[in-house]
Design a protein around this motif. Structure first.
Motif, PDB file in Angstrom:
ATOM      1  N   ALA A 122      21.285  -0.678  23.660  1.00 54.21           N
ATOM      2  CA  ALA A 122      22.931  -0.700  23.490  1.00 54.21           C
ATOM      3  C   ALA A 122      23.338   0.604  23.144  1.00 54.21           C
ATOM      4  CB  ALA A 122      23.302  -1.323  22.322  1.00 54.21           C
ATOM      5  N   ALA A 123      24.689   1.113  23.418  1.00 54.74           N
ATOM      6  CA  ALA A 123      24.956   2.446  23.036  1.00 54.74           C
ATOM      7  C   ALA A 123      25.291   2.771  21.507  1.00 54.74           C
ATOM      8  CB  ALA A 123      26.781   2.689  23.765  1.00 54.74           C
ATOM      9  N   GLY A 124      25.138   3.850  21.209  1.00 52.10           N
ATOM     10  CA  GLY A 124      25.271   4.619  19.889  1.00 52.10           C
ATOM     11  C   GLY A 124      26.630   3.898  19.237  1.00 52.10           C
ATOM     12  N   GLY A 125      26.647   3.044  18.245  1.00 52.70           N
ATOM     13  CA  GLY A 125      27.805   2.544  17.541  1.00 52.70           C
ATOM     14  C   GLY A 125      27.712   1.115  17.654  1.00 52.70           C
ATOM     15  N   ASP A 126      27.112   0.707  18.608  1.00 53.14           N
ATOM     16  CA  ASP A 126      27.103  -0.775  18.925  1.00 53.14           C
ATOM     17  C   ASP A 126      26.132  -1.411  17.783  1.00 53.14           C
ATOM     18  OD1 ASP A 126      28.717  -0.440  20.853  1.00 53.14           O
ATOM     19  OD2 ASP A 126      27.273  -0.733  22.483  1.00 53.14           O
ATOM     20  N   THR A 127      26.136  -2.827  17.629  1.00 56.13           N
ATOM     21  CA  THR A 127      25.423  -3.602  16.944  1.00 56.13           C
ATOM     22  C   THR A 127      24.197  -4.634  17.811  1.00 56.13           C
ATOM     23  OG1 THR A 127      27.230  -3.666  15.212  1.00 56.13           O
ATOM     24  CG2 THR A 127      25.246  -5.404  15.197  1.00 56.13           C
ATOM     25  N   ILE A 128      23.061  -4.466  17.164  1.00 53.75           N
ATOM     26  CA  ILE A 128      22.088  -5.539  17.832  1.00 53.75           C
ATOM     27  C   ILE A 128      21.661  -6.296  17.033  1.00 53.75           C
ATOM     28  CG2 ILE A 128      19.721  -5.580  19.242  1.00 53.75           C
ATOM     29  CD1 ILE A 128      20.246  -2.703  20.132  1.00 53.75           C
ATOM     30  N   THR A 129      21.753  -7.676  17.136  1.00 56.13           N
ATOM     31  CA  THR A 129      21.358  -8.797  16.090  1.00 56.13           C
ATOM     32  C   THR A 129      20.014  -9.383  16.577  1.00 56.13           C
ATOM     33  OG1 THR A 129      23.646  -9.111  15.476  1.00 56.13           O
ATOM     34  CG2 THR A 129      22.039 -10.778  14.924  1.00 56.13           C
ATOM     35  N   ARG A 130      19.029  -9.478  15.788  1.00 55.23           N
ATOM     36  CA  ARG A 130      17.742 -10.095  16.049  1.00 55.23           C
ATOM     37  C   ARG A 130      17.080 -10.494  14.721  1.00 55.23           C
ATOM     38  NH1 ARG A 130      12.901  -6.925  18.774  1.00 55.23           N
ATOM     39  NH2 ARG A 130      12.528  -6.040  16.813  1.00 55.23           N
ATOM     40  N   ASP A 131      16.489 -11.682  14.953  1.00 54.46           N
ATOM     41  CA  ASP A 131      15.880 -12.444  13.542  1.00 54.46           C
ATOM     42  C   ASP A 131      16.756 -12.507  12.325  1.00 54.46           C
ATOM     43  OD1 ASP A 131      13.757 -12.956  15.139  1.00 54.46           O
ATOM     44  OD2 ASP A 131      12.892 -10.599  14.600  1.00 54.46           O
ATOM     45  N   ASP A 132      18.247 -12.624  12.422  1.00 56.64           N
ATOM     46  CA  ASP A 132      19.167 -12.926  11.416  1.00 56.64           C
ATOM     47  C   ASP A 132      19.438 -11.539  10.851  1.00 56.64           C
ATOM     48  OD1 ASP A 132      19.505 -15.548  11.895  1.00 56.64           O
ATOM     49  OD2 ASP A 132      17.816 -16.140  10.437  1.00 56.64           O
ATOM     50  N   LEU A 133      19.228 -10.444  11.542  1.00 57.45           N
ATOM     51  CA  LEU A 133      19.560  -8.964  10.907  1.00 57.45           C
ATOM     52  C   LEU A 133      20.359  -8.285  11.990  1.00 57.45           C
ATOM     53  CD1 LEU A 133      16.189  -7.721   9.226  1.00 57.45           C
ATOM     54  CD2 LEU A 133      18.370  -8.587   8.037  1.00 57.45           C
ATOM     55  N   ALA A 134      21.518  -7.885  11.553  1.00 62.77           N
ATOM     56  CA  ALA A 134      22.479  -7.352  12.525  1.00 62.77           C
ATOM     57  C   ALA A 134      22.401  -5.723  12.201  1.00 62.77           C
ATOM     58  CB  ALA A 134      23.888  -7.600  12.300  1.00 62.77           C
ATOM     59  N   TYR A 135      21.681  -4.878  13.289  1.00 62.80           N
ATOM     60  CA  TYR A 135      21.614  -3.443  13.044  1.00 62.80           C
ATOM     61  C   TYR A 135      22.742  -2.814  13.785  1.00 62.80           C
ATOM     62  CZ  TYR A 135      16.962  -5.170  12.119  1.00 62.80           C
ATOM     63  OH  TYR A 135      15.540  -5.521  11.687  1.00 62.80           O
ATOM     64  N   THR A 136      23.675  -2.087  13.020  1.00 62.30           N
ATOM     65  CA  THR A 136      24.506  -1.163  13.549  1.00 62.30           C
ATOM     66  C   THR A 136      24.215   0.348  13.238  1.00 62.30           C
ATOM     67  OG1 THR A 136      26.454  -2.802  13.189  1.00 62.30           O
ATOM     68  CG2 THR A 136      27.048  -0.662  13.295  1.00 62.30           C
ATOM     69  N   VAL A 137      23.846   1.033  14.538  1.00 64.08           N
ATOM     70  CA  VAL A 137      23.466   2.332  14.496  1.00 64.08           C
ATOM     71  C   VAL A 137      24.488   3.282  14.906  1.00 64.08           C
ATOM     72  CG1 VAL A 137      21.619   3.883  15.444  1.00 64.08           C
ATOM     73  CG2 VAL A 137      20.890   1.351  14.566  1.00 64.08           C
ATOM     74  N   MET A 138      25.156   4.168  14.070  1.00 67.09           N
ATOM     75  CA  MET A 138      26.213   4.928  14.465  1.00 67.09           C
ATOM     76  C   MET A 138      25.566   6.029  15.290  1.00 67.09           C
ATOM     77  SD  MET A 138      28.582   3.444  13.651  1.00 67.09           S
ATOM     78  CE  MET A 138      29.878   4.408  13.828  1.00 67.09           C
ATOM     79  N   PRO A 139      26.376   6.805  16.285  1.00 64.41           N
ATOM     80  CA  PRO A 139      26.144   7.774  17.241  1.00 64.41           C
ATOM     81  C   PRO A 139      25.267   9.010  16.334  1.00 64.41           C
ATOM     82  CG  PRO A 139      27.948   7.107  17.958  1.00 64.41           C
ATOM     83  CD  PRO A 139      28.012   6.239  16.625  1.00 64.41           C
ATOM     84  N   LEU A 140      24.589   9.664  17.065  1.00 60.74           N
ATOM     85  CA  LEU A 140      23.518  10.784  16.468  1.00 60.74           C
ATOM     86  C   LEU A 140      24.463  11.826  16.169  1.00 60.74           C
ATOM     87  CD1 LEU A 140      20.562  10.800  18.700  1.00 60.74           C
ATOM     88  CD2 LEU A 140      20.232  10.305  16.143  1.00 60.74           C
ATOM     89  N   ALA A 141      24.445  12.491  14.805  1.00 61.57           N
ATOM     90  CA  ALA A 141      25.370  13.528  14.467  1.00 61.57           C
ATOM     91  C   ALA A 141      24.008  14.810  14.208  1.00 61.57           C
ATOM     92  CB  ALA A 141      26.115  13.450  13.517  1.00 61.57           C
TER      93      ALA A 141
END
Length: 216
Positions: free
Chosen positions: A97-116
């Protein structure tokens, strides 16, 4: 030499006749030893338990989904498109996914913001702010260090590192409906290009990675 049947002879021939047993007494039966069966049975039980755990780990993964930063679900028209944007070194099992998007797997939603980029007396770093939310009905664990890595513009994959100027993502467990937030940081050492934040569950038998693609 003592003849059979003579006094003092302890042979079966000189034993009193018992009609219930017949003319001769039978030798007592030997008791079977239990320890060989215990020694064999315990490892079998342990192997069976481990197999059940492995089967659960391999077959328990739920479907992976991607939600864009705008809050809309990513379009998934085919199996190839499900894996998200391409990047150098991408594996067939990766979900990107693009930085800032959320990927959900195994009941955990990971939102990873763009690198800074960030700098301190300890050096230059690239950091992403990460929020992990438990969207399931059971307590779930997370790891803020060993599960994360960064593929830089040169294709080198770097492990997460300590950045004292940031509030780093810790490790622990998240209750249903709860969430945790922190930064994952990496040493900066390559020029402009494509950078990919990678997540791979260290304690899972699955080799599937989650990836957030950034252009710097």
């Amino acid at each position: 030499m003592t003849n059979p049947g003579q006094p003092g002879d302890n042979s079966p021939y000189n034993q009193p006749y018992n009609p219930a047993q017949g003319p001769y007494q039978q030798a007592p039966k030997k008791k079977r030893k239990l320890w060989p069966w215990v020694a064999i049975g315990v490892p079998i039980l342990l192997i069976g338990a481990c197999t059940a755990v492995i089967a659960g780990s391999v077959g328990g993964d739920e479907e992976t989904s991607v939600t864009k930063a705008s809050g809309t679900a990513a379009e998934q028209s085919s199996a190839a498109d499900d894996s998200g944007p391409d990047f150098p070194g991408k594996l067939d099992s990766d979900t990107a996914a693009a930085g800032g998007d959320t990927i959900t797997r195994d009941d955990l939603a990971y939102t990873v913001m763009p690198l800074a980029a960030t700098s301190s007396d300890f050096g230059d770093h690239l950091c992403s702010n990460v929020t992990i939310k438990n969207v399931g009905s059971k307590q779930n664990d997370f790891n803020g260090y060993i599960d994360w890595s960064l593929q830089d513009a040169s294709g080198t994959i770097r492990s997460a590192t300590f950045a004292p100027e940031k509030q780093l993502l810790n490790s622990g467990e998240i209750a249903p409906g709860g969430q945790t937030t922190g930064d994952v940081c990496f040493e900066a050492g390559a020029g402009p290009g494509t950078y990919v934040v990678l997540f791979e569950d260290t304690f899972s038998l699955s080799s599937d990675r989650l990836a957030w693609v950034n252009t710097l």
